[in-house]
Design an enzyme around this catalytic site. Structure first.
Site, PDB file in Angstrom:
ATOM      1  N   CYS A 178       0.819  -1.192   0.000  1.00  0.00           N
ATOM      2  CA  CYS A 178       0.000   0.000   0.000  1.00  0.00           C
ATOM      3  C   CYS A 178       0.859   1.250   0.000  1.00  0.00           C
ATOM      4  CB  CYS A 178      -0.898   0.005   1.238  1.00  0.00           C
ATOM      5  SG  CYS A 178      -1.773  -1.557   1.509  1.00  0.00           S
ATOM      6  N   LEU A 227      -3.738  -1.531  -1.567  1.00  0.00           N
ATOM      7  CA  LEU A 227      -3.710  -2.611  -2.543  1.00  0.00           C
ATOM      8  C   LEU A 227      -4.053  -3.870  -1.760  1.00  0.00           C
ATOM      9  CD1 LEU A 227      -3.000  -3.578  -5.450  1.00  0.00           C
ATOM     10  CD2 LEU A 227      -0.679  -3.975  -4.625  1.00  0.00           C
ATOM     11  N   ASN A 241       2.121  -0.407   5.334  1.00  0.00           N
ATOM     12  CA  ASN A 241       2.502  -0.835   3.993  1.00  0.00           C
ATOM     13  C   ASN A 241       3.471  -1.998   4.149  1.00  0.00           C
ATOM     14  OD1 ASN A 241       3.331  -1.023   1.266  1.00  0.00           O
ATOM     15  ND2 ASN A 241       4.979   0.444   1.636  1.00  0.00           N
ATOM     16  N   GLY A 242       3.114  -3.164   3.618  1.00  0.00           N
ATOM     17  CA  GLY A 242       4.006  -4.315   3.722  1.00  0.00           C
ATOM     18  C   GLY A 242       3.258  -5.581   4.064  1.00  0.00           C
ATOM     19  N   THR A 277      22.101   3.506 -12.305  1.00  0.00           N
ATOM     20  CA  THR A 277      21.883   2.058 -12.216  1.00  0.00           C
ATOM     21  C   THR A 277      20.416   1.735 -11.989  1.00  0.00           C
ATOM     22  OG1 THR A 277      24.069   1.835 -11.244  1.00  0.00           O
ATOM     23  CG2 THR A 277      22.614  -0.048 -11.058  1.00  0.00           C
ATOM     24  N   ARG A 319      18.306   2.494 -15.202  1.00  0.00           N
ATOM     25  CA  ARG A 319      18.548   1.497 -16.245  1.00  0.00           C
ATOM     26  C   ARG A 319      17.785   0.205 -15.956  1.00  0.00           C
ATOM     27  NH1 ARG A 319      25.141   1.418 -16.919  1.00  0.00           N
ATOM     28  NH2 ARG A 319      25.422   3.364 -18.101  1.00  0.00           N
TER      29      ARG A 319
END
Length: 555
Positions: free
Chosen positions: A2, A58, A81-82, A318, A321
């Site tokens: 979330c 979510l 969140n988690g 990094t 990409r």
């Protein structure tokens, strides 16, 4: 998974609190991260303190539950969140005397705080998290041990404190004043400040002395993967065809078959001949997953840069990409209706898998660098995996960053983790490969094809197809003149870009996040012990030597 947004009004001299922040404005700010939680939006404001909790959900566990989640009283609230993988155990043990109302894993956090009234509750949680809770006049925010889940902290001109899963939700308020990444493994309370709750013995390199035990490594990764299959929605696996994601996929598919459930696997590349796609196809066929391949074009990647950097909140070359293919991959996954995927992040940091580790001067420096890289994961691979997936409302889970697996792997005597000669060639992550090799399994079926198990490391941004990085660098160089590049030190004094590619990425970041405090939240990923500082794995002399040897054999 979330998005959270919270505002705390700490009591100052005489117990006076700052003017209460508008809950309507908090709603608006929180909605900038609605991609993290498109299923539900809710909030709570304490009637006396003015403290605010906002949540973008979510739905993964207990799909009917909403957040904030209430404890035993109306002013006991949490947003999270988690995932808390041991929530069922906590319900039966620590919280057996409490009446919990949902089956959502997040609920145990507020009840643990009711019981202990201390940020030390974080040590009871086995999982990944950023959360904020209100307990009457008390406020607590915390982040998981390694920083798998993002969290930012800020302060406005009135002294109010802000906490958010993504920086974009608070930069307009806190950018001119104070804003930083919330440190992993810490909790925060206004009267205590930041307190470290996670400090394992392996933070000190001198204690890594355990002898090699392949079965303990194998068992720890298997258990870490199994617990991350907890979900009330379909689960898939990100399968690059490299060692780490292939092992996670192999472990997961065995358990899902035992449970009578299918498992989807996903991979991406520029075309069907990309190194990762070729290897992933072989692994998927071997494992029997329901495999899906996605392609993206270089033109799509370049056109998406501005949007991607807004989601990532970084200008690190990094990360950008590697996040480009991961963004398009998670978009395809979301369109197939999958919300949760397992991934292989963390193994290279823990076990020295990046090719530059071949150049470590000795075992002690090798171990120090693994510790440093693990402690920086929240600024690099964890940030990339979370934000590039959550941009499309897909949750990524990382078994290698399980606390128990970390304890097992990081406490190994460093000499056994260093690259080892095999068939005349130095091979990185030998310990992990050997733990799942048929010679170590005895009567068990092999987990992976032999050539996949011993495949050399390809960084994700390389493995999708080498033309991606080469063309990206050329494009960025064409967008930045020599005259502009000469202004780099003056324009970007913090983390000055040293290439036109880095300058171009930094310019896009600045267009989204203009404050100096925003720029200072970013750390750049830089390899050690190699002459070429380009972060691509192909820049390593080890990779060049391997390619040359393969070309000789082929000829």
């Amino acid at each position: 998974m979330c998005g959270i947004f919270a505002v705390c009004h700490p009591a100052g001299c005489g117990g006076k609190r700052p003017e209460a922040f508008s809950v309507q404005k908090a709603h608006l700010l929180s909605s900038t991260q609605a991609h993290r939680g498109p299923d539900c939006h809710n909030s709570y404001q304490h009637p006396e303190t003015g403290d605010i909790l906002c949540h973008e959900r979510l739905a993964i566990m207990d799909l009917t539950c909403t957040q904030p989640i209430q404890g035993t009283q109306s002013d006991h609230q949490v947003v999270h969140n988690g995932e808390i993988y041991n929530h069922e155990i906590l319900r039966k043990t620590e919280l057996k005397d409490y009446t919990l109302k949902t089956h959502c894993d997040s609920e145990v956090i507020v009840f643990l705080y009711e019981k202990e009234r201390s940020g030390a509750i974080c040590s009871h949680l086995d999982g990944v998290f950023s959360f904020a809770l209100i307990y009457g006049n008390e406020f607590l925010a915390a982040r998981d041990p390694i920083g798998v889940k993002p969290l930012y902290y800020g302060k406005d001109e009135k002294g109010r404190l802000f906490f958010s899963s993504e920086m974009k939700a608070m930069e307009s308020i806190c950018g001119p004043y104070e804003m930083t990444a919330f440190p992993p493994g810490h909790f925060y309370q206004p009267d205590k400040g930041f307190v470290r709750y996670y400090q394992p013995i392996w933070f000190d390199h001198r204690f890594a002395m355990n002898p090699l035990n392949l079965s303990s490594i194998r068992d720890a990764l298997i258990k870490a993967t199994h617990k991350r299959l907890m979900s009330d929605v379909p689960i898939g696996v990100l399968l690059s065809g490299g060692l780490d994601s292939s092992l996670v996929s192999s472990i997961a598919v065995r358990e899902m078959k035992r449970l009578g459930l299918p498992l989807k696997s996903f991979s991406i590349g520029l075309d069907a001949h990309a190194p990762d796609l070729v290897a992933a196809r072989q692994v998927a066929e071997f494992l029997g997953t329901d495999h899906h391949e996605f392609h993206f074009t270089i033109e799509q990647g370049i056109a998406n840069l501005k949007k991607l950097i807004w989601h990532l909140e970084t200008y690190d070359v990094t990360s950008i990409r590697a996040s480009t293919p991961m963004f398009f991959l998670s978009k395809g996954i979301a369109e197939l209706g999958v919300k949760v995927v397992l991934s292989g992040e963390g193994a290279d940091e823990i076990l020295g898998g990046y090719l530059y580790f071949h150049n470590a001067p000795n075992a002690e420096e090798f171990q120090k660098e693994t510790i440093r890289r693990v402690q920086l994961l929240s600024t690099a691979d964890c940030l990339r995996a979370d934000k590039s997936c959550m941009a499309n409302s897909v949750e990524s889970r990382v078994p290698f960053l399980d606390k128990n697996f970390l304890d097992v792997a990081m406490m190994l005597e460093p000499a056994v983790k260093q690259p080892k000669l095999r068939n005349g060639k130095a091979t990185e992550k030998w310990v992990l490969r050997a733990a799942f090799d048929s010679e170590s399994l005895f009567w068990e079926e092999p987990y992976l094809p032999h050539d996949i198990l011993w495949r050399q490391k390809e960084q994700f941004s390389d493995g999708v197809g080498y033309n991606w990085i080469d063309t990206l660098m050329e494009h960025c160089a064409s967008q930045v003149s020599d005259a502009e590049m000469n202004t780099a030190a003056e324009r970007f004094p913090h983390n000055m870009p040293h290439s036109k590619e880095a300058f171009f990425m930094r310019s896009i970041f600045e267009s989204h996040f203009g404050s100096e405090t925003a720029a200072k939240t970013v750390l750049k990923w830089v390899p050690k012990w190699q002459k070429n500082m380009d972060p691509s794995g192909r820049a390593s002399a080890v990779h060049e030597q391997t390619v040359a040897a393969e070309e000789i054999v082929a000829s």
